[in-house]
Design a protein around this motif. Structure first.
Motif, mmCIF file in Angstrom:
data_model
loop_
_atom_site.group_PDB
_atom_site.id
_atom_site.type_symbol
_atom_site.label_atom_id
_atom_site.label_comp_id
_atom_site.label_asym_id
_atom_site.label_seq_id
_atom_site.Cartn_x
_atom_site.Cartn_y
_atom_site.Cartn_z
ATOM 1 N N GLY A 39 0.826 -1.194 0.000
ATOM 2 C CA GLY A 39 0.000 0.000 0.000
ATOM 3 C C GLY A 39 0.867 1.254 0.000
ATOM 4 O O GLY A 39 1.761 1.400 -0.830
ATOM 5 N N ASP A 40 0.604 2.170 0.940
ATOM 6 C CA ASP A 40 1.350 3.420 0.999
ATOM 7 C C ASP A 40 2.696 3.276 1.713
ATOM 8 O O ASP A 40 3.498 4.203 1.721
ATOM 9 C CB ASP A 40 0.524 4.490 1.727
ATOM 10 C CG ASP A 40 -0.721 4.874 0.950
ATOM 11 O OD1 ASP A 40 -0.702 4.752 -0.288
ATOM 12 O OD2 ASP A 40 -1.706 5.283 1.587
ATOM 13 N N MET A 41 2.943 2.146 2.317
ATOM 14 C CA MET A 41 4.184 1.939 3.053
ATOM 15 C C MET A 41 5.257 1.373 2.119
ATOM 16 O O MET A 41 4.983 0.503 1.295
ATOM 17 C CB MET A 41 3.964 0.970 4.218
ATOM 18 C CG MET A 41 5.185 0.788 5.106
ATOM 19 S SD MET A 41 4.879 -0.400 6.435
ATOM 20 C CE MET A 41 3.605 0.484 7.344
ATOM 21 N N PRO A 42 6.496 1.859 2.230
ATOM 22 C CA PRO A 42 7.567 1.277 1.418
ATOM 23 C C PRO A 42 7.751 -0.200 1.746
ATOM 24 O O PRO A 42 7.474 -0.653 2.865
ATOM 25 C CB PRO A 42 8.812 2.077 1.842
ATOM 26 C CG PRO A 42 8.291 3.297 2.501
ATOM 27 C CD PRO A 42 6.967 2.941 3.103
ATOM 28 N N SER A 43 8.221 -0.954 0.767
ATOM 29 C CA SER A 43 8.507 -2.358 1.008
ATOM 30 C C SER A 43 9.708 -2.503 1.920
ATOM 31 O O SER A 43 10.576 -1.634 1.984
ATOM 32 C CB SER A 43 8.790 -3.075 -0.320
ATOM 33 O OG SER A 43 7.625 -3.151 -1.105
ATOM 34 N N GLY A 44 9.751 -3.621 2.615
ATOM 35 C CA GLY A 44 10.956 -3.972 3.340
ATOM 36 C C GLY A 44 12.002 -4.501 2.380
ATOM 37 O O GLY A 44 11.809 -4.513 1.162
ATOM 38 N N THR A 45 13.127 -4.929 2.918
ATOM 39 C CA THR A 45 14.192 -5.479 2.079
ATOM 40 C C THR A 45 14.608 -6.842 2.611
ATOM 41 O O THR A 45 14.496 -7.131 3.799
ATOM 42 C CB THR A 45 15.424 -4.556 2.048
ATOM 43 O OG1 THR A 45 15.828 -4.262 3.392
ATOM 44 C CG2 THR A 45 15.116 -3.257 1.320
ATOM 45 N N VAL A 46 15.081 -7.674 1.705
ATOM 46 C CA VAL A 46 15.580 -9.002 2.056
ATOM 47 C C VAL A 46 17.077 -9.032 1.808
ATOM 48 O O VAL A 46 17.553 -8.633 0.746
ATOM 49 C CB VAL A 46 14.886 -10.094 1.222
ATOM 50 C CG1 VAL A 46 15.469 -11.474 1.554
ATOM 51 C CG2 VAL A 46 13.376 -10.081 1.470
ATOM 52 N N HIS A 47 17.818 -9.485 2.787
ATOM 53 C CA HIS A 47 19.275 -9.535 2.713
ATOM 54 C C HIS A 47 19.693 -10.991 2.864
ATOM 55 O O HIS A 47 19.435 -11.616 3.893
ATOM 56 C CB HIS A 47 19.888 -8.663 3.811
ATOM 57 C CG HIS A 47 19.397 -7.250 3.743
ATOM 58 N ND1 HIS A 47 20.084 -6.247 3.115
ATOM 59 C CD2 HIS A 47 18.242 -6.699 4.200
ATOM 60 C CE1 HIS A 47 19.396 -5.119 3.190
ATOM 61 N NE2 HIS A 47 18.275 -5.366 3.841
ATOM 62 N N SER A 48 20.316 -11.538 1.822
ATOM 63 C CA SER A 48 20.583 -12.969 1.762
ATOM 64 C C SER A 48 22.069 -13.258 1.657
ATOM 65 O O SER A 48 22.822 -12.501 1.038
ATOM 66 C CB SER A 48 19.871 -13.589 0.555
ATOM 67 O OG SER A 48 18.473 -13.350 0.604
ATOM 68 N N PHE A 49 22.481 -14.361 2.257
ATOM 69 C CA PHE A 49 23.840 -14.855 2.104
ATOM 70 C C PHE A 49 23.837 -16.352 2.389
ATOM 71 O O PHE A 49 22.893 -16.887 2.995
ATOM 72 C CB PHE A 49 24.825 -14.125 3.023
ATOM 73 C CG PHE A 49 24.602 -14.365 4.490
ATOM 74 C CD1 PHE A 49 25.297 -15.362 5.167
ATOM 75 C CD2 PHE A 49 23.707 -13.586 5.214
ATOM 76 C CE1 PHE A 49 25.102 -15.589 6.525
ATOM 77 C CE2 PHE A 49 23.503 -13.802 6.573
ATOM 78 C CZ PHE A 49 24.209 -14.809 7.229
ATOM 79 N N SER A 50 24.867 -17.031 1.945
ATOM 80 C CA SER A 50 24.989 -18.466 2.164
ATOM 81 C C SER A 50 26.322 -18.778 2.822
ATOM 82 O O SER A 50 27.341 -18.147 2.516
ATOM 83 C CB SER A 50 24.881 -19.234 0.839
ATOM 84 O OG SER A 50 23.609 -19.052 0.249
ATOM 85 N N THR A 51 26.301 -19.744 3.715
ATOM 86 C CA THR A 51 27.525 -20.186 4.368
ATOM 87 C C THR A 51 27.316 -21.597 4.893
ATOM 88 O O THR A 51 26.238 -21.917 5.418
ATOM 89 C CB THR A 51 27.929 -19.249 5.525
ATOM 90 O OG1 THR A 51 29.169 -19.690 6.087
ATOM 91 C CG2 THR A 51 26.888 -19.201 6.624
ATOM 92 N N GLY A 52 28.310 -22.445 4.735
ATOM 93 C CA GLY A 52 28.254 -23.794 5.280
ATOM 94 C C GLY A 52 27.041 -24.590 4.873
ATOM 95 O O GLY A 52 26.517 -25.370 5.676
ATOM 96 N N GLY A 53 26.571 -24.404 3.646
ATOM 97 C CA GLY A 53 25.414 -25.146 3.169
ATOM 98 C C GLY A 53 24.075 -24.605 3.619
ATOM 99 O O GLY A 53 23.033 -25.213 3.345
#
Length: 295
Positions: A39-53
């Motif tokens: 709606g009128d609120m900005p989207s959040g963000t997703v921060h991804s990384f991989s380690t050790g499977g």
């Protein structure tokens, strides 16, 4: 009252990063917009990384909801989910993140009593959250006032079992700490990947809530700081970070406690904290000083 003299050098003194931790901060996090209608609120963000499977996705809500986080971890072919954020629009983005993995949820849990972490549970459809009985009892009491949708899947969910288990072939240890930022808080540790989901024991660049017992909170962080089981911290507000953030959090809490003791009223406390930490976000959390003031 004059602002507390606190430099970034002072905050980071002793927080020496390993080469791996420094590389994590430089390259591992991959930000992306969350995928849901806000709606009128900005989207959040997703921060991804991989380690050790293991692949970690940390959803950080927008500033309007004080950058509260939920974490979705891909452990083999199953998911570990921590928290649901505060309101339906942000929780819908968490639900979309879960769905985007194409994997079933093995365990979803709410880390502590505060509604910015469980208020959106009802909007994460098809996921039943676990927690500790003490946390569930406090949530049930607060949900009764009607400010948030009743988290039925949580209130009727199973109790989280503390100790070591295996999810998707990955070792996970669930711990319980008392009288810190909240009366009770769950910490999940992945020892092989050296990851700890510490939630509101540590905030990253966001003003801390006043807490239940700041001296015990500091002592708990000092104990965790000296625990070699983890290098990467998934926090309750803000971006994932490294174990050096324990030192920053300890120093912040010491300053907050001094300012609290020296302030004549909540307004003076808020003003001094804002002046002492001008780069921090989540000013709303400072307003919690008012209901905590006489405790």
């Amino acid at each position: 009252m004059q602002p507390t003299n606190l430099s970034r050098r002072g905050l980071l003194q002793g927080a020496v990063l390993t080469a791996g931790a420094a590389a994590f901060l430089r390259t591992a996090l991959t930000p992306a917009p969350a995928r849901a209608q806000m709606g009128d609120m900005p989207s959040g963000t997703v921060h991804s990384f991989s380690t050790g499977g293991v692949t970690v996705h940390s959803y950080v809500s927008p500033a309007q909801t004080v950058h509260v986080t939920s974490h979705v971890l891909e452990l083999g072919d199953e998911l570990l989910v921590c928290d649901a954020t505060m309101i339906p629009p942000t929780a819908a983005e968490v639900a979309a993140l879960i769905a985007s993995t194409g994997k079933p949820v093995h365990t979803a849990y709410v880390s502590h009593e505060h509604p910015d972490h469980w208020g959106g549970v009802a909007a994460v459809e098809g996921v039943t959250y676990k927690t500790l009985p003490q946390i569930r009892e406090a949530i049930a009491a607060e949900a009764a006032n009607g400010e948030f949708a009743e988290p039925t899947s949580l209130l009727q969910g199973e109790n989280l079992v503390l100790g070591t288990t295996e999810i998707g072939g990955v070792t996970v240890e669930f711990r319980h700490y008392e009288a810190t930022e909240a009366p009770h808080i769950i910490v999940a540790v992945l020892p092989e990947q050296k990851i700890a989901i510490v939630q509101d024991l540590v905030y990253n660049g966001v003003f801390f809530a006043p807490g239940v017992d700041r001296q015990n909170w500091i002592a708990t962080l000092e104990m965790l700081r000296d625990d070699p089981a983890f290098e990467t911290l998934l926090v309750g507000h803000g971006l994932p970070t490294t174990r050096g953030e324990f030192h920053t959090a300890i120093e912040y809490l010491k300053v907050m406690d001094r300012v609290w003791q020296d302030s004549a009223n909540p307004a003076e406390f808020i003003e001094t904290m804002q002046a002492s930490f001008p780069g921090y976000a989540g000013e709303f959390l400072l307003s919690l000083a008012e209901p905590y003031w006489d405790r």
